[in-house]
Design a protein around this motif. Structure first.
Motif, mmCIF file in Angstrom:
data_model
loop_
_atom_site.group_PDB
_atom_site.id
_atom_site.type_symbol
_atom_site.label_atom_id
_atom_site.label_comp_id
_atom_site.label_asym_id
_atom_site.label_seq_id
_atom_site.Cartn_x
_atom_site.Cartn_y
_atom_site.Cartn_z
ATOM 1 N N PRO A 40 0.700 -1.474 -0.091
ATOM 2 C CA PRO A 40 -0.270 -0.083 0.289
ATOM 3 C C PRO A 40 0.801 1.210 0.349
ATOM 4 C CG PRO A 40 -0.813 -1.444 1.126
ATOM 5 C CD PRO A 40 0.567 -2.255 0.962
ATOM 6 N N VAL A 41 2.233 1.604 0.814
ATOM 7 C CA VAL A 41 2.637 2.227 0.764
ATOM 8 C C VAL A 41 3.258 2.883 -0.339
ATOM 9 C CG1 VAL A 41 5.385 3.766 1.440
ATOM 10 C CG2 VAL A 41 3.513 2.178 3.086
ATOM 11 N N VAL A 42 3.931 1.684 -1.250
ATOM 12 C CA VAL A 42 4.653 1.581 -2.606
ATOM 13 C C VAL A 42 3.293 2.754 -3.232
ATOM 14 C CG1 VAL A 42 5.694 0.244 -4.666
ATOM 15 C CG2 VAL A 42 5.946 -0.695 -1.825
ATOM 16 N N ALA A 43 1.840 1.459 -3.514
ATOM 17 C CA ALA A 43 1.142 1.673 -4.578
ATOM 18 C C ALA A 43 1.330 3.385 -4.560
ATOM 19 C CB ALA A 43 -0.656 1.121 -4.519
ATOM 20 N N SER A 44 0.822 3.600 -3.183
ATOM 21 C CA SER A 44 0.044 5.257 -2.612
ATOM 22 C C SER A 44 1.754 6.455 -3.092
ATOM 23 C CB SER A 44 0.216 5.313 -1.082
ATOM 24 O OG SER A 44 -0.026 7.220 -0.950
ATOM 25 N N PHE A 45 2.964 5.672 -3.054
ATOM 26 C CA PHE A 45 3.677 6.729 -3.231
ATOM 27 C C PHE A 45 4.268 6.613 -4.206
ATOM 28 C CE2 PHE A 45 8.976 7.713 -3.653
ATOM 29 C CZ PHE A 45 8.825 9.164 -2.826
ATOM 30 N N LYS A 46 3.314 5.947 -5.730
ATOM 31 C CA LYS A 46 4.529 5.383 -6.917
ATOM 32 C C LYS A 46 5.995 5.998 -7.714
ATOM 33 C CE LYS A 46 0.372 6.663 -8.407
ATOM 34 N NZ LYS A 46 -0.631 6.683 -6.665
ATOM 35 N N PRO A 47 6.938 5.474 -6.886
ATOM 36 C CA PRO A 47 8.474 5.391 -7.418
ATOM 37 C C PRO A 47 8.736 5.207 -8.386
ATOM 38 C CG PRO A 47 7.876 3.069 -5.632
ATOM 39 C CD PRO A 47 6.797 4.097 -5.808
ATOM 40 N N ASP A 48 10.227 6.331 -8.617
ATOM 41 C CA ASP A 48 10.617 5.606 -9.994
ATOM 42 C C ASP A 48 11.343 3.930 -9.828
ATOM 43 O OD1 ASP A 48 8.935 7.396 -11.486
ATOM 44 O OD2 ASP A 48 10.256 8.628 -10.382
ATOM 45 N N ILE A 49 11.917 4.694 -8.491
ATOM 46 C CA ILE A 49 12.846 3.231 -8.515
ATOM 47 C C ILE A 49 12.975 3.364 -6.565
ATOM 48 C CG2 ILE A 49 14.775 4.512 -7.376
ATOM 49 C CD1 ILE A 49 17.048 3.487 -8.924
ATOM 50 N N ILE A 50 13.222 1.767 -5.734
ATOM 51 C CA ILE A 50 13.864 1.333 -4.996
ATOM 52 C C ILE A 50 15.039 1.073 -4.419
ATOM 53 C CG2 ILE A 50 12.667 -0.137 -2.720
ATOM 54 C CD1 ILE A 50 10.130 -0.887 -4.842
ATOM 55 N N VAL A 51 15.486 1.019 -3.002
ATOM 56 C CA VAL A 51 16.322 0.953 -2.789
ATOM 57 C C VAL A 51 16.035 0.787 -1.142
ATOM 58 C CG1 VAL A 51 18.319 2.769 -1.447
ATOM 59 C CG2 VAL A 51 17.804 3.225 -3.718
ATOM 60 N N SER A 52 16.394 -0.445 -1.270
ATOM 61 C CA SER A 52 16.470 -1.469 -0.078
ATOM 62 C C SER A 52 17.440 -1.037 1.091
ATOM 63 C CB SER A 52 15.787 -2.133 0.096
ATOM 64 O OG SER A 52 16.377 -3.480 -1.211
ATOM 65 N N VAL A 53 17.312 -2.074 2.805
ATOM 66 C CA VAL A 53 18.897 -2.167 3.427
ATOM 67 C C VAL A 53 18.224 -3.773 3.688
ATOM 68 C CG1 VAL A 53 19.906 -1.736 5.036
ATOM 69 C CG2 VAL A 53 18.908 0.746 3.370
ATOM 70 N N HIS A 54 19.537 -4.278 3.757
ATOM 71 C CA HIS A 54 19.034 -5.883 4.208
ATOM 72 C C HIS A 54 20.033 -6.343 5.077
ATOM 73 C CE1 HIS A 54 16.091 -6.813 0.554
ATOM 74 N NE2 HIS A 54 16.454 -5.738 -0.145
ATOM 75 N N GLY A 55 19.527 -5.889 5.781
ATOM 76 C CA GLY A 55 20.684 -6.007 7.252
ATOM 77 C C GLY A 55 19.670 -7.421 7.973
#
Length: 384
Positions: free
Chosen positions: A244-259
């Protein structure tokens, strides 16, 4: 495997030089162990490797103050005085001064920016930088094992150079405070962090009421989880809140942190997850990138302090998710086991499955899950 998928993997032996001391829990040996495991599996090829470079002062100053960068330079040569060391967060046991620290820290940033440029010129679609993920560093202060915040600089670089809307998904057990505060008043980046509550864990921030300020209000999303959260509750909260957060914000790219310090064997946290959850997380994020950002995603490393039993197996799946390979099962490669067994400080695991020999079911699991879901529901209400 999807052969059209081009994936970058930031690595060089020089990245291993980011090292506070031989006794320090932040040990880049985990990056070498993961890289060797991927090579011995036959998945990581020379054409995947992206060499890092030293980030420029202008690039570092996208987030960090000029005086802080100069202080790190002086610390590199051992000429930072005591009052400066205190001012810039370099006087404690966590984030120590070490020789050539500016160069080794700026190289981690440069690796991330090289990866960005390759994605943006169409050479590759996605990539990972497991030696990075230094999300605690603040604009003018070292913090929590982190000198330069490569995650925040990458986000700022994507916004400034490429005019992109960037979604950051941080699944490290510790709240990514440096990244959050760097974009707290910004509406071009949305910072989503799911982490162990700061009630008992560094850095103490990341309450769900921290939502951003000014034009950035609503662009910070925190989901604190109770200590001893297990796989089912963790994944339930992640699966219900992230899309729901992704769909609402509509990003061009995702950056993720995998600790990978949500694992029950991690010595620095109080979570009770297993490799099952850690294997699933990057696949979930990759699936969202495929759906919302044309597959554009950059996955960083982050925390993870059980370097023999947890990190290599978990981080291997970050790369496998990016190249479209299935989760592994069965035996680990004999070549890898025989190479590293003599150096390991414990018996190395032989298979991809968690042994769970000392895994304890938490009696309060229902209560913990209910509290976690309460926070998740609160956050969800903002995106309806």
């Amino acid at each position: 495997m999807n052969n059209t998928q081009q994936t970058g993997y930031v690595y060089s032996n020089e990245i291993l030089q980011y090292r506070f001391s031989n006794q320090h829990p932040f040990n880049q040996m985990r990056l070498k162990l993961t890289t060797e495991l991927l090579k011995d599996l036959g998945y990581l090829k020379p054409e995947h490797i992206i060499q890092p470079r030293i980030a420029t002062d202008n690039e570092l100053s996208l987030i960090h103050s000029f005086d802080y960068i100069q202080a790190i330079r002086r610390a590199s040569h051992g000429i930072l005085n005591d009052s400066e060391a205190k001012k810039y967060g370099l006087d404690g046991r966590d984030t120590l001064q070490f020789r050539m620290m500016h160069k080794h820290s700026a190289r981690i940033v440069g690796g991330a920016l090289n990866l960005v440029d390759k994605i943006m010129d169409g050479s590759i679609t996605n990539g990972c930088h497991l030696g990075g993920g230094l999300h605690h560093s603040l604009p003018g202060r070292a913090n929590g094992f982190c000198i330069y915040n490569d995650v925040a600089i990458t986000i700022a670089y994507l916004i400034k150079k490429y005019c992109l809307r960037v979604l950051c998904v941080d699944t490290d057990a510790h709240h990514g405070d440096g990244t959050q505060w760097s974009f707290y008043t910004n509406d071009q980046a949305l910072i989503y962090s799911i982490h162990e509550t700061g009630k008992f864990l560094f850095p103490g921030s990341g309450h769900y009421t921290e939502r951003g300020n000014e034009q950035g209000f609503g662009y910070t999303v925190n989901i604190p989880l109770e200590p001893y959260t297990e796989d089912d509750s963790y994944l339930e909260v992640l699966n219900q809140t992230l899309e729901p957060v992704v769909a609402s914000f509509k990003p061009d790219i995702i950056v993720s942190v995998h600790g990978v310090d949500i694992h029950y064997l991690d010595p620095l946290t109080h979570m009770n997850c297993t490799l099952d959850a850690l294997y699933e997380i990057p696949y979930k994020i990759k699936q969202l990138a495929d759906k919302y950002t044309d597959g554009k995603v950059i996955m960083f490393g982050g925390g993870g302090y059980n370097i023999w039993k947890v990190v290599p197996r978990a981080w291997t799946h970050v790369f496998l998710a990016l190249i479209g390979e299935d989760q592994q099962n069965g035996q680990l490669p004999e070549k890898w086991l025989s190479k590293w067994s003599p150096y390991a400080t414990c018996d190395l695991p032989n298979t991809w499955e968690d042994e769970k020999l000392d895994y304890q079911i938490i009696p309060r699991r229902q209560e913990i899950s209910a509290i976690n879901m309460k926070h998740a529901t609160q956050v969800l209400s903002w995106f309806k």
